[in-house]
Write an enzyme that holds these catalytic residues in place. Structure first.
Site, PDB file in Angstrom:
ATOM      1  N   ASP A  99       5.281  14.200   2.399  1.00 21.26           N
ATOM      2  CA  ASP A  99       4.035  13.817   3.075  1.00 21.26           C
ATOM      3  C   ASP A  99       3.863  14.491   4.424  1.00 21.26           C
ATOM      4  OD1 ASP A  99       6.288  12.194   3.782  1.00 21.26           O
ATOM      5  OD2 ASP A  99       4.965  10.789   4.800  1.00 21.26           O
ATOM      6  N   GLU A 120       7.192   9.204   3.568  1.00 20.48           N
ATOM      7  CA  GLU A 120       8.309   8.902   4.476  1.00 20.48           C
ATOM      8  C   GLU A 120       7.819   8.483   5.850  1.00 20.48           C
ATOM      9  OE1 GLU A 120      10.967   9.163   7.616  1.00 20.48           O
ATOM     10  OE2 GLU A 120       9.487  10.765   7.371  1.00 20.48           O
ATOM     11  N   HIS A 131       6.303  16.481  15.059  1.00 17.77           N
ATOM     12  CA  HIS A 131       5.182  15.600  15.417  1.00 17.77           C
ATOM     13  C   HIS A 131       4.357  16.191  16.568  1.00 17.77           C
ATOM     14  CE1 HIS A 131       6.621  11.729  13.236  1.00 17.77           C
ATOM     15  NE2 HIS A 131       7.245  12.783  12.726  1.00 17.77           N
TER      16      HIS A 131
END
Length: 403
Positions: free
Chosen positions: A87, A144, A373
């Site tokens: 994902d 996840e 991220h």
């Protein structure tokens, strides 16, 4: 490392390097078409198609969009599970790469596209070149990133339908040199819990605070008080994090609001510390609120548990790492991380190990050194060869022909 094994490792790295371009292209394709958790429809179609082409028996639907590829050889009874996540994240990409995301507001900012490509590359090599004795389960997991896809796959019968004697996963790590492998036995990743504290007061006019019960003042005291839990309740030799990520109250400067809300992220590397944090956060919030004449309701939601690597499986994973890349490129006992991973659910049921592969450091430059991220992050393509070689060697060593 003895000479025959060193030569074998070099030949394996060379062989996986020779096919790397094929799976770098697969990685770029997945990166260009990122999908959020439980919506990895295109990605799981691609994974299933590749596995079937390589000769694996493919099962779909576990955890919604999860895929399992199984390969049996010989008469051995041992089973090995290898996991990759699929994902993406709700982040607008800012890399400027030619294969950048074409889905607005979604990008592979954590390298799951690379993890999937590494395992697919290993799948092809194993199917065509690796002799082993036993059963190999390749687990491509959805969701996840905070949604617990690992737990959902287990609830759908993952380890009942595909039992594993051990299970392993690998995640890239910016800040470590490219291809450097980092392992750790014991607690490796923190638990992650989500807390909402709702403070109910009595609204009023900002000019007459004595006629109101101000939830903002109480909330401010709670924020400060929460910091004392780690400083004064948790053993100094233990790790704990309490982060207040949001404080929402009111809309006007002359109105005392009726309510205020705090949103917390809570992490620990010890299950007992995790219990302590829940107890003290609840007690402190309620008592602080009471002291200011308001009420606090605490909604405490358990997220991912502490990820604990098993000693025997970690020792095995270390040996494979050192055989492949040499002792100089392996950290046998790295630092624990306060990030979280739902592979922890797998390790509560099946022994195994979660390890890291360096994505690049400041000296190497480029997107590989950018932390996950982040809108500028990108998986390091050089790891496709190293990661797939690692998985291939692990299969040979865990499921030996004479085993």
């Amino acid at each position: 490392m003895n000479a025959p094994r060193e030569a074998f490792a070099q030949d394996l790295l060379q062989a996986l390097g020779a096919q790397a371009d094929e799976f770098i292209a697969v990685r770029h394709d997945i990166h260009r078409h990122p999908e959020m958790g439980y919506k990895e429809y295109r990605t799981s179609d691609l994974v299933a198609e590749q596995l079937e082409k390589f000769g694996y028996a493919v099962t779909r639907g576990l955890g919604g969009t999860g895929v399992v590829g199984q390969l049996r050889r010989g008469v051995g009874g041992k089973t090995l599970g290898l996991r990759a996540d699929m994902d993406a994240l709700p982040i607008e990409e800012a890399t400027g790469l030619p294969y950048a995301s074409c889905n607005v507001g979604i990008m592979h900012a954590c390298g799951h596209d690379g993890h999937t490509a590494m395992l697919l590359a290993a799948a092809k090599h194993i199917a065509s070149h690796v002799a082993f004795n036993g059963t190999l389960n390749l687990i491509f997991q959805p969701a996840e990133e905070g949604l617990g896809g690992a737990k959902k796959m287990m609830e759908d019968g993952l380890f009942k339908r595909f039992p594993c004697d051990a299970v392993f996963a690998m995640h890239n790590m910016p800040g470590q040199p490219q291809g450097h492998l980092v392992l750790r036995e014991g607690p490796m990743m923190a638990s992650s819990d989500y807390v909402t504290i709702t403070i109910d007061g009595q609204g009023g006019h900002g000019a007459m605070p004595h006629q109101a019960a101000d939830p903002v003042v109480a909330g401010s005291a709670i924020v400060l008080g929460l910091q004392s839990i780690v400083a004064r309740n948790v053993d100094p030799q233990e790790t704990a994090v309490i982060t207040v990520g949001a404080f929402n109250a009111g809309v006007a400067n002359n109105v005392i609001p009726q309510t205020a809300t705090l949103s917390l992220s809570v992490r620990a590397l010890n299950p007992q510390v995790r219990e302590l944090l829940e107890k003290r956060i609840t007690e402190l919030a309620q008592s602080q609120a009471q002291s200011y004449g308001v009420r606090a309701q605490v909604n405490y939601q358990r997220g991912y548990p502490v990820l604990v690597n098993h000693q025997s499986e970690t020792d095995f994973a270390r040996d494979v790492a050192e055989e492949l890349v040499g002792t100089a490129r392996v950290t046998r006992q790295g630092k624990a991380l306060t990030g979280s991973e739902d592979f922890a659910f797998f390790l509560e049921q099946v022994p195994g190990c979660y390890l890291l592969i360096g994505n690049g450091d400041a000296e190497s430059g480029g997107h590989g050194a950018c932390m996950v991220h982040n809108p500028a992050y990108d998986f390091n393509d050089q790891n496709v060869a190293v990661g797939s070689a690692y998985w291939s060697l692990m299969v040979e060593r865990f499921l030996p022909v004479n085993g």
